[in-house]
Design an enzyme around this catalytic site. Structure first.
Site, PDB file in Angstrom:
ATOM      1  N   CYS A  34       7.723  -6.135  -9.110  1.00 52.28           N
ATOM      2  CA  CYS A  34       6.494  -6.641  -8.864  1.00 52.28           C
ATOM      3  C   CYS A  34       5.734  -6.000 -10.106  1.00 52.28           C
ATOM      4  O   CYS A  34       5.617  -5.013 -10.198  1.00 52.28           O
ATOM      5  CB  CYS A  34       5.939  -6.163  -7.461  1.00 52.28           C
ATOM      6  N   ASN A  88       4.281   4.285   4.571  1.00 51.79           N
ATOM      7  CA  ASN A  88       5.409   5.100   4.344  1.00 51.79           C
ATOM      8  C   ASN A  88       4.987   5.989   3.180  1.00 51.79           C
ATOM      9  O   ASN A  88       4.519   5.490   2.107  1.00 51.79           O
ATOM     10  CB  ASN A  88       6.412   4.134   3.833  1.00 51.79           C
ATOM     11  N   GLU A 120      15.809  -6.883  -1.698  1.00 58.56           N
ATOM     12  CA  GLU A 120      16.001  -6.736  -0.435  1.00 58.56           C
ATOM     13  C   GLU A 120      15.272  -7.760   0.536  1.00 58.56           C
ATOM     14  O   GLU A 120      14.371  -8.193   0.064  1.00 58.56           O
ATOM     15  CB  GLU A 120      15.721  -5.046  -0.192  1.00 58.56           C
ATOM     16  N   CYS A 124       9.347  -2.339   1.867  1.00 58.26           N
ATOM     17  CA  CYS A 124       8.469  -2.432   0.381  1.00 58.26           C
ATOM     18  C   CYS A 124       9.410  -1.667  -0.575  1.00 58.26           C
ATOM     19  O   CYS A 124       8.759  -0.970  -1.467  1.00 58.26           O
ATOM     20  CB  CYS A 124       7.343  -1.808   0.634  1.00 58.26           C
ATOM     21  N   CYS A 148       3.087   1.394  -3.497  1.00 54.58           N
ATOM     22  CA  CYS A 148       4.216   0.637  -3.233  1.00 54.58           C
ATOM     23  C   CYS A 148       5.374   0.851  -4.212  1.00 54.58           C
ATOM     24  O   CYS A 148       5.374   0.950  -5.257  1.00 54.58           O
ATOM     25  CB  CYS A 148       3.943  -1.031  -3.232  1.00 54.58           C
ATOM     26  N   CYS A 180       0.231  -1.817  -7.155  1.00 57.25           N
ATOM     27  CA  CYS A 180      -0.363  -1.206  -6.034  1.00 57.25           C
ATOM     28  C   CYS A 180       0.016   0.416  -6.071  1.00 57.25           C
ATOM     29  O   CYS A 180       1.459   0.330  -5.947  1.00 57.25           O
ATOM     30  CB  CYS A 180       0.024  -1.799  -4.722  1.00 57.25           C
ATOM     31  N   GLY A 212       7.645  -8.011  -4.342  1.00 61.35           N
ATOM     32  CA  GLY A 212       6.996  -9.295  -5.138  1.00 61.35           C
ATOM     33  C   GLY A 212       5.654  -9.846  -4.634  1.00 61.35           C
ATOM     34  O   GLY A 212       5.397  -9.685  -3.314  1.00 61.35           O
ATOM     35  N   HIS A 215      -6.019  -3.135   2.931  1.00 60.55           N
ATOM     36  CA  HIS A 215      -6.015  -1.661   2.532  1.00 60.55           C
ATOM     37  C   HIS A 215      -7.320  -0.925   2.294  1.00 60.55           C
ATOM     38  O   HIS A 215      -7.114   0.328   1.715  1.00 60.55           O
ATOM     39  CB  HIS A 215      -5.058  -1.352   1.428  1.00 60.55           C
ATOM     40  N   CYS A 242      12.265 -11.248   6.555  1.00 59.36           N
ATOM     41  CA  CYS A 242      11.293 -10.813   5.574  1.00 59.36           C
ATOM     42  C   CYS A 242      12.084 -11.167   4.225  1.00 59.36           C
ATOM     43  O   CYS A 242      13.145 -10.402   3.995  1.00 59.36           O
ATOM     44  CB  CYS A 242      10.904  -9.578   5.844  1.00 59.36           C
TER      45      CYS A 242
HETATM   46  N1  SAH Z   1       2.743  -8.444  -2.716  1.00 59.02           N
HETATM   47  C1  SAH Z   1       2.752  -9.050  -1.360  1.00 59.02           C
HETATM   48  C2  SAH Z   1       3.752  -9.037  -0.491  1.00 59.02           C
HETATM   49  C3  SAH Z   1       4.657  -7.725  -0.657  1.00 59.02           C
HETATM   50  S1  SAH Z   1       4.152  -6.074  -0.062  1.00 59.02           S
HETATM   51  C4  SAH Z   1       1.550  -8.314  -0.809  1.00 59.02           C
HETATM   52  O1  SAH Z   1       0.701  -7.365  -1.480  1.00 59.02           O
HETATM   53  O2  SAH Z   1       1.055  -8.330   0.388  1.00 59.02           O
HETATM   54  C5  SAH Z   1       4.177  -6.127   1.493  1.00 59.02           C
HETATM   55  C6  SAH Z   1       3.250  -5.472   2.443  1.00 59.02           C
HETATM   56  O3  SAH Z   1       3.769  -3.889   2.325  1.00 59.02           O
HETATM   57  C7  SAH Z   1       1.870  -5.366   1.954  1.00 59.02           C
HETATM   58  O4  SAH Z   1       1.085  -5.520   2.804  1.00 59.02           O
HETATM   59  C8  SAH Z   1       1.841  -3.990   1.068  1.00 59.02           C
HETATM   60  O5  SAH Z   1       0.501  -3.591   0.593  1.00 59.02           O
HETATM   61  C9  SAH Z   1       2.678  -3.127   2.064  1.00 59.02           C
HETATM   62  N2  SAH Z   1       3.219  -1.830   1.581  1.00 59.02           N
HETATM   63  C10 SAH Z   1       3.636  -1.467   0.261  1.00 59.02           C
HETATM   64  N3  SAH Z   1       4.133  -0.248   0.283  1.00 59.02           N
HETATM   65  C11 SAH Z   1       3.625   0.100   1.286  1.00 59.02           C
HETATM   66  C12 SAH Z   1       3.946   1.651   1.997  1.00 59.02           C
HETATM   67  N4  SAH Z   1       4.434   2.624   1.260  1.00 59.02           N
HETATM   68  N5  SAH Z   1       3.582   1.892   3.257  1.00 59.02           N
HETATM   69  C13 SAH Z   1       3.111   0.707   3.939  1.00 59.02           C
HETATM   70  N6  SAH Z   1       2.892  -0.561   3.592  1.00 59.02           N
HETATM   71  C14 SAH Z   1       3.153  -0.956   2.223  1.00 59.02           C
END
Ligand code: SAH
Length: 346
Positions: A114, A292, A94, A335, A121, A118, A161, A218, A107
């Site tokens: 990935c 989210n 996406e 995400c 995510c 995390c 990713g 975070h 974006c």
């Molecule tokens: N792997 C990279 C880029 C992809 S994630 C990274 O970790 O930065 C892009 C961003 O979205 C990151 O800051 C990630 O922590 C955030 N993200 C992922 N899931 C999320 C969620 N449920 N709510 C808000 N931000 C989220």
């Protein structure tokens, strides 16, 4: 089956060598490169100023591995459009288009799935499917540009990713997107977001590119960070902040620390104070993102009031901070959420 070259991932020099190997003149490379990277051609037939003979040779020996649009979702709430693209082997990725006054930002995803794990995510729930090629990263930008019929001026590598876990292809992407004979998006208009692979941040810094770094922090300390991000077990928060600081010192560009606020996990006033203490004196900026909701984990977004309190503490302690506006929440524009929904697991 004969191995075919991934032509969209070749630099102009590599393309020129490839064309010479096919028995043609090197100057043809620039023409082909412009078709691929300025006009976003998805087939050699479109390249009408190239001889049929060369087109046939290219067809036989190479592939244009572009991404193809499956669906697009236009937000009614703001100027966000989410694209689902199919790539080779039927994986779905996406990308998001955000229209701002200063231009169009895209974006992009750097991997299908990935590996980073995390816990908040959606992109990582099924693990890593595969790395995207440089061409597949470029193609997300080209396809959106063609759909919009406008120039794409800014790029964030913040889709699914971990770009630093697909380091070489990401570097190649950065080289190609900046190419004079391509879209020529300046590195100062590109942001790369990482969960914090410290040794790779250092490697990136050595490459002396002018791209902006965003770090998904975070948490204000190792304990909380380790409980939500496995990468935190490999690198301490102090090591990570130091690497980010060194990156900012070299580029003279503020690093963004992303901070997703999760109710009861990392959103207390104590957390805000600890974070401010850790970031004191760094050329940086904190971007607060109300998380989210992730239903698999029972993670709930912090209330507006909590977000506001957190914001005020940072502000009072002289940390530069903003709250990210919720982009495209009606179309799951973040995400891996939409992709998960599409492939039926969400
Ligand atoms: N792997 C990279 C880029 C992809 S994630 C990274 O970790 O930065 C892009 C961003 O979205 C990151 O800051 C990630 O922590 C955030 N993200 C992922 N899931 C999320 C969620 N449920 N709510 C808000 N931000 C989220």
């Amino acid at each position: 089956m004969k191995f075919k070259t991934d032509i969209l991932s070749l630099s102009l020099k590599e393309l020129s060598d490839f064309i010479v190997e096919l028995g043609e003149k090197p100057f043809r490379a620039r023409q082909v490169f412009k078709w691929l990277h300025q006009r976003g051609s998805s087939s050699f037939d479109e390249m009408t100023d190239i001889s049929k003979k060369l087109r046939a040779k290219l067809e036989e020996s190479s592939n244009i591995k572009n991404v193809s649009m499956v669906e697009k979702f236009i937000s009614k709430e703001d100027n966000t459009t989410k694209y689902l693209f199919q790539i080779e082997n039927d994986y779905i990725i996406e990308s998001v288009l955000m229209k701002y006054e200063y231009g169009n930002a895209v974006c992009i995803s750097s991997q299908a799935g990935c590996a980073m794990g995390c816990s908040f995510c959606a992109s990582t729930i099924d693990g890593l499917e595969r790395n995207l090629t440089a061409g597949e990263m470029l193609s997300q930008v080209y396809e959106i540009g063609k759909d919009l019929k406008e120039r794409i001026s800014n790029i964030v590598i913040m889709g699914s990713g971990e770009p630093l876990h697909n380091f070489d292809n990401t570097i190649k992407f950065l080289e190609l997107i900046n190419s004079k004979d391509g879209l020529e998006v300046g590195h100062r208009h590109i942001t790369l977001s990482t969960c914090g692979i410290v040794e790779k941040i250092k490697e990136l810094e050595k490459m002396r590119l002018q791209i902006t770094l965003a770090v998904s922090l975070h948490a204000p300390n190792d304990e909380i960070r380790e409980s939500i991000m496995p990468i935190a077990k490999r690198y301490s928060i102090d090591e990570l902040i130091l690497a980010a600081k060194e990156y900012a010192d070299f580029t003279k560009r503020r690093v963004t620390f992303e901070y997703a606020l999760i109710k009861g996990v990392n959103d207390s006033v104590e957390c805000a104070k600890e974070l401010a203490e850790r970031l004191k004196g760094s050329l940086c900026h904190v971007n607060l993102i109300p998380v989210n909701d992730v239903k698999e984990r029972n993670y709930i977004r912090s209330s507006d009031e909590t977000v506001n309190d957190f914001y005020k503490v940072l502000k009072r302690l002289n940390i530069d901070v903003t709250v990210r506006r919720k982009l495209g929440s009606d179309i799951n524009a973040s995400c891996g959420q939409l992709r998960k929904k599409y492939i039926g697991n969400y």
